[in-house]
Design an enzyme around this catalytic site. Structure first.
Site, PDB file in Angstrom:
ATOM      1  N   HIS A   8      12.657  -2.837  -4.111  1.00 12.64           N
ATOM      2  CA  HIS A   8      11.864  -3.851  -3.401  1.00 12.64           C
ATOM      3  C   HIS A   8      12.164  -3.749  -1.908  1.00 12.64           C
ATOM      4  O   HIS A   8      13.312  -3.585  -1.507  1.00 12.64           O
ATOM      5  CB  HIS A   8      12.240  -5.247  -3.912  1.00 12.64           C
ATOM      6  N   ASP A  19       5.347  -1.683   3.015  1.00 12.73           N
ATOM      7  CA  ASP A  19       4.622  -2.858   3.522  1.00 12.73           C
ATOM      8  C   ASP A  19       4.054  -2.459   4.888  1.00 12.73           C
ATOM      9  O   ASP A  19       4.769  -2.458   5.888  1.00 12.73           O
ATOM     10  CB  ASP A  19       5.613  -4.018   3.632  1.00 12.73           C
TER      11      ASP A  19
END
Length: 910
Positions: free
Chosen positions: A315, A347
Site C-alpha cells: 500500500h 498514486d
C-alpha cells in the site's frame, strides 16, 4: 554464570546421582511423597529416604530395572489426580521386577530428570563397569581433535598459549559465545588452581571448551539415541533421522555423509562416528532448520486462476515513513519488489513541466516523478519473482498528463505490459503460470461502447478519505465519494486488460453481474464489516473475483491492519505498509515465504472449490478438514542479545518465549514459557505446549522472545512460519530483529510434533469423549441436490465412507492404547513405539519373547512361550493397530472408483 557446573557427560550424571537429589515419589490417588534418592557408592542399588519401610526394602537393585521411561507414561501417572500439575519433562518412571512394577518420580527440573534417566540407562547397560567404560571412551574424539588444534596453535611447542589466543580460539569454534564470558571462565579456573600468569595449557583449554561449548540438552539427546555411548554411529544416526526428524529412506550412506560433513574430529570421520560437537554442528545447521526446504522454491500449483491465490501486496509503495508528512522515495518500490511483492500502488497526479508525479493526495508527503518510478519498476519487476506484477494505478491526472503516462509505460515497459482483452467465454482469470513476466495494470477502464478518445468514469480516490472522519457512517461516505466522475483517455484505458477497477455494490449484485476480470477495492473498515456480517458470501465472492483491501485512512502513522482478518475471507490483495515493521508485517513476510517467496500463495481448497462452503468466522472445526494437534516443546535458547535501546544496564537479559498461533478464529491462541532470570546465553526452558489447528492451510506459528524487564517487556527477536512449512523433530529457529534482519547466532531449540486430533490429546482424559461408541460417531452426511446422477453416486458411496470412518477411529483409538503400553506420550510416532518395545522382546538369556512374522498380509507379532502380562497387552494392542490399516486401504480402493465419478459429475454440473 560460568561458575555453574554443566552436566555434559555420563560420569557427571553418575557423580550427581551418588550425591543424590530430592525427587517427588508419585503414588495412586494423588499421593505425593518427597524423598531423597541416591545411588549407592558401589552403583548396585538405588535408595531413598526417609521411608517407613525397612532400609533394605527402600531400595531397588540396578539389575532388576527393566526400563527407564521418560514423561508421564505409566498407569499411576495417568490415574493421578494431579496429572496436569506435573511437568512432562521433569517426570520419569523406573520399571523393575518380574512383574514390571513402576517407581514414578518427578524431579525439580528437566535437567535433574535427564541426569537420572541418562545415568540409570548407562547402569542398566554396563552395571558396575559403567565408570570403567566411560573412562575408556570419555571424550576421546573431542580430546584428540582439540589437542591437535591446540598443537597447531602452539607453533613454538611451549605447551601453552597466551590467554587472548585461547579466548579467540574458542570464540572461533563457537562464535555465539561472548568474549568476556570465555575470559572469566579461564580466570576462574586459574584462581581455583592458585595459578598466576595468563598462559593457558592444553588441559585448561580442553576443560574450558568442555564447560562452555557443551550444550547439556543436546548431550542428553545424543545419549538417548547412542545406545549409551558418548557418540552416535551410523545406525544410531539413522534411527534418529527416521524416528525423530521424519526423514524417509535413510541409509547408512546418508548417515555417513552427514558425519563426514559435520564431525570436526578426523577420528570420528574415519570411524563413522558423530561426537557431541558433530551432533551440535548438525542440529544447528540449515539441515535442521524448522523451515521445510521444499518451500524455499515454488512448490504449489501455479496453473490455477489468479483469483485462487493470495498475492503479496503493498500500500502506498512510494512512502518510506508515515502517510501524511512522510517522504516519497523510489527506494520504497525497490524494497517491496526485492521482498517478493507482486502488487504495488502508484498514486499519480499532475506535475510540473507536463510530467506526472506520485504522492499521496490531500497530504504533505513529498513527490517523485512518475517516469522514474516506471524505470525502477521495469528494472526490479521480476527481481524476486517471475510471476505477474500488478500495478494499482490510482489516476488523478488530466487527459494531457494521462497521455504522458501512457507514453512512459509503453516505452519503458514495452512487451511486459499485458494488454490482451479477456475472453468473454471464460469464467476465470488466467493463471500466474500463463502470465509469467507480465505486468498488469489495475485501473479504471472506459466502457466498450465508448467511441470517443476519452470518456468519464467514476473516481477512485483513496487519498481523499484522509481528510474525512470515518465513523459509523464511514461506509456511506465512501460510497458517496465513489460517485464522483473524472475524464479518462482511451489510450490509458486500453492498457487495462484483466484488472478493471469497478465499484462494489453488494454480493448478490456481484454474483449476477460482475465480470471475472473486474476488481473491487475495499477500505479496511468496509471489508471488516463484510467479514463479520457476510463471512460466507465474502469467501464465495473471492472464489471468482479479485478483491483488494487497503488500510483505513485513519492509519496516519502507516500502521498495518492484520492481514489474517482478510485472508480468512479469501481476499487476495491485502495491501500492507511495507515501511512499518511489527507483528502484522511479520505475518505478511512469513506467510509469503511458503511458495518460494514468489509473491503468490495458493489458497486452501475449501476457499477455491465451488461446491465447498466455508465461513470465515468459524470458531470450531471446519467441515471436510481434518484438525491437527501441534505439539511444540521450547527446549532452550541461544545467544539472546540485549534489546536495542534497552534502558537497563549491562548485557544480562531475563528471557521468556511466546508461541502464538494465527489463523481462523478457532485457531488463534498463545502460550508462554516461564522467565529464565539472568540467562540469555543458553537458557533452558523445557516447556511443552499443545494447539489444535482446525484449518492448517491458513495457520501460522510465531515464536517471540521477550526480555522480562522490570520497566516493561522488551522485544528480543521473533520468527514467523506457516504451519504447512514446519518440519517436525528437533529443530533450530533463527531469530529476526524487529525490522526483519537475522540476529547473528541467536536461535531457539525446539521439538515439533504434529498428530491427528483423534490420535493425540491427553491420554488420562481418554474415555467416551474420545473413544466414542459406534452410534455416537460423526459420519459424513449427504445433502440431496435433486440431481439424479449426482445423488445416486453419493448414495452408493455413503456406506463405504461410514465403514472407513469406523475403521479410522478404531485404529486411532488403538494407536493411543499402543503408545501408552509402549510407555510413550501421544506425540510419539509408530516407529518410536516399535523402538521402545523392541528392548522388551528379549528374555534374560537373550531368547526372543516375541517374533515378527513377515509372511502374513501384514507383519504380525507372535508370542514365544510364557511371557509377562504386559507383553501380551502390547501384542494385542499392536494387532488392533495394524489389522485395520489393511482394511482401510482396501476401502479407499473402493472409494477411488466413486472419486472419479464425483469429478465427472462436478464437471458436468459446473
Amino acid at each position: 554464570m560460568p561458575t555453574e557446573k554443566k552436566i555434559s557427560s555420563a560420569s557427571d550424571c553418575i557423580n550427581a546421582m551418588v550425591e543424590g537429589s530430592e525427587l517427588k515419589k508419585i503414588r495412586s490417588n494423588s499421593r505425593v511423597y518427597h524423598r531423597y534418592f541416591l545411588l549407592d557408592a558401589d552403583m548396585q542399588s538405588l535408595r531413598w529416604e526417609p521411608s517407613k519401610k525397612d532400609s533394605e526394602k527402600a531400595k531397588i537393585d540396578i539389575k532388576s530395572i527393566k526400563e527407564v521411561r521418560t514423561g508421564k507414561n505409566t498407569d499411576i501417572f495417568r490415574s493421578n489426580g494431579i496429572y496436569d500439575q506435573i511437568s512432562e519433562d521433569s517426570a520419569f518412571s523406573i520399571i523393575y521386577g518380574e512383574n514390571y512394577e513402576s517407581l514414578d518420580l518427578v524431579a525439580n527440573s528437566a535437567d535433574i530428570a535427564n541426569i537420572w534417566v541418562t545415568g540409570l540407562r548407562y547402569l542398566i547397560s554396563y552395571g558396575k563397569h559403567t565408570l570403567d567404560m566411560i573412562e575408556s571412551t570419555q571424550d576421546n574424539m573431542r580430546t584428540s581433535w582439540l589437542s591437535q588444534m591446540f598443537s597447531e596453535s602452539d607453533v613454538d611447542n611451549l605447551g601453552h598459549i597466551p590467554l587472548c589466543n585461547a579466548v579467540q580460539f574458542i570464540k572461533d569454534l563457537n562464535p555465539g559465545l561472548k568474549t568476556n564470558k570465555i575470559e572469566l571462565k579461564f580466570k576462574e579456573l586459574h584462581r581455583s588452581k592458585e595459578k598466576t600468569g595468563t598462559e593457558v595449557t592444553k588441559e585448561e583449554f580442553i576443560e574450558v571448551f568442555h564447560e562452555l561449548c557443551t550444550r547439556p540438552e543436546i548431550y542428553f539427546l545424543l545419549v538417548q539415541f547412542s545406545s549409551n555411548k558418548e557418540f552416535l554411529d551410523t545406525k544410531d544416526l539413522m534411527m534418529f533421522l527416521e524416528a525423530e526428524q521424519g526423514m524417509a529412506h535413510v541409509t547408512e550412506e546418508i548417515s555417513l555423509e552427514i558425519i563426514q560433513k559435520y564431525e570436526p574430529a578426523k577420528e570420528g570421520q574415519e570411524k563413522g562416528c558423530l561426537s557431541i560437537d558433530g551432533f551440535t554442528n548438525y542440529l544447528t545447521s540449515p539441515d535442521c532448520h524448522i523451515f521445510d526446504p521444499e518451500h524455499k522454491k515454488v512448490c504449489q500449483d501455479m496453473k490455477q486462476p489468479l483469483s485462487h491465490y493470495f498475492i503479496n501486496s503493498s500500500h502506498n509503495t512510494y512512502l518510506i515513513e508515515d502517510q501524511f508528512r512522510g517522504p516519497s522515495d523510489i527506494t520504497g518500490y525497490i524494497r517491496a519488489l526485492k521482498m517478493g511483492c507482486r502488487s504495488v500502488e502508484l498514486d499519480v497526479w499532475d506535475g510540473p513541466d507536463n510530467e506526472p508525479v506520485i504522492y499521496t493526495g490531500h497530504t504533505m508527503t513529498s513527490q517523485i516523478v512518475f517516469r522514474s518510478v516506471i524505470d525502477i519498476i521495469n528494472k526490479y519487476a521480476f527481481f524476486a519473482s517471475e510471476y505477474p506484477l500488478i500495478l494499482c494505478l490510482e489516476n488523478h491526472c488530466s487527459i494531457k498528463q494521462q497521455k504522458v503516462m501512457v507514453q512512459h509505460m509503453k516505452k519503458i515497459l514495452g512487451d511486459k505490459l499485458h494488454t490482451q482483452s479477456p475472453n468473454i467465454e471464460d469464467s476465470y482469470l488466467p493463471s500466474p503460470e500463463s502470465l509469467k513476466g507480465k505486468i498488469l495494470i489495475k485501473a479504471k477502464k472506459l466502457s466498450s461502447n465508448c467511441s470517443g478518445l476519452e470518456g468519464d468514469v467514476t473516481d477512485e480516490d483513496e487519498g481523499a478519505e484522509m481528510s474525512q472522519r470515518v465513523g459509523k457512517e464511514g461506509v456511506e461516505q465512501q460510497n458517496s465519494m465513489t460517485g464522483k466522475r473524472f475524464q479518462l483517455c482511451k489510450e490509458l484505458s486500453e492498457l487495462v486488460s484483466i484488472c478493471k477497477s469497478v465499484q462494489f455494490k453488494e454480493f448478490q449484485v456481484s454474483f449476477q453481474l460482475q465480470k471475472y476480470w473486474e476488481v473491487c477495492s475495499f477500505n479496511e473498515v468496509l471489508a471488516s464489516k463484510y467479514a463479520n456480517e457476510n463471512p460466507g458470501d465474502f469467501v464465495n465472492y473471492n472464489k471468482r473475483f479479485l478483491a483488494r483491501v487497503f488500510p483505513s485512512p485513519m492509519r496516519i502513522d502507516s500502521s498495518n491492519m492484520n492481514p489474517q482478518d482478510f485472508w480468512k475471507c479469501g481476499c487476495q490483495i491485502v495491501a500492507m505498509n511495507f515501511q512499518t515493521p511489527g507483528l502484522m508485517m511479520d505475518l505478511n513476510i512469513g506467510w509469503f515465504r511458503q511458495n518460494g517467496n514468489c509473491g503468490y500463495v495458493l489458497r486452501p481448497a475449501i476457499m477455491r472449490e465451488e461446491v465447498s462452503f466455508f465461513s470465515a468466522n468459524t470458531k470450531d472445526t471446519v467441515p471436510g478438514v481434518s484438525p491437527q494437534l501441534l505439539h511444540i516443546k521450547i527446549i532452550s535458547g541461544q545467544n539472546f542479545p540485549k534489546p536495542k535501546g534497552s534502558g537497563a544496564k549491562g548485557d544480562v537479559v531475563d528471557p521468556y518465549v511466546y508461541v502464538e498461533i494465527h489463523g481462523i478464529p478457532a485457531d488463534c491462541a498463545e502460550q508462554r514459557t516461564k522467565t529464565m532470570h539472568q540467562n540469555g546465553d543458553n537458557p533452558i526452558f523445557d516447556e511443552s505446549f499443545e494447539f489444535q489447528i482446525n484449518l492448517p492451510e491458513l495457520a501460522m506459528v510465531r515464536f517471540v522472545v521477550l526480555d522480562d524487564d522490570y520497566i516493561g517487556d522488551e522485544f528480543i527477536g521473533q520468527y514467523t512460519i506457516p504451519f504447512e512449512c514446519l518440519q517436525t523433530g528437533y529443530r533450530h529457529v533463527p531469530l529476526q530483529s524487529l525490522t526483519g534482519e537475522i540476529l547473528a547466532h541467536a536461535s531457539l531449540f525446539v521439538h515439533v510434533a504434529i498428530t491427528n486430533r483423534r490420535g493425540g490429546g491427553k491420554p488420562h482424559k481418554r474415555g467416551l469423549s474420545v473413544r466414542k461408541g459406534k452410534k455416537s460417531r460423526e459420519y459424513a452426511s449427504m445433502r440431496t441436490l435433486w440431481i439424479k446422477t449426482i445423488d445416486e453416486v453419493f448414495k452408493n458411496a455413503l456406506q463405504p465412507i461410514r465403514d472407513a470412518t469406523d475403521l479410522r477411529e478404531n485404529m486411532q483409538n488403538a494407536v493411543v492404547s499402543f503408545k501408552e503400553l509402549c510407555g510413550l506420550s501421544p506425540v510419539a510416532n509408530l516407529m518410536q513405539c516399535i523402538l521402545a518395545v523392541s528392548m522388551r522382546l528379549v528374555g534374560p538369556d537373550n531368547t526372543p519373547l516375541v517374533v515378527l512374522n513377515l509372511n502374513d498380509q501384514y507383519p504380525t507379532m507372535e508370542l514365544q512361550g510364557i511371557v509377562p502380562e504386559v507383553l501380551k497387552k502390547i501384542v494385542t494392542a499392536y494387532d488392533m493397530v495394524s489389522s485395520p490399516l489393511w482394511l482401510f486401504y482396501m476401502l479407499f480402493e473402493r472409494l477411488a472408483f466413486y472419486n472419479i465419478q464425483y469429478h465427472a459429475c462436478f464437471e458436468r454440473l459446473f
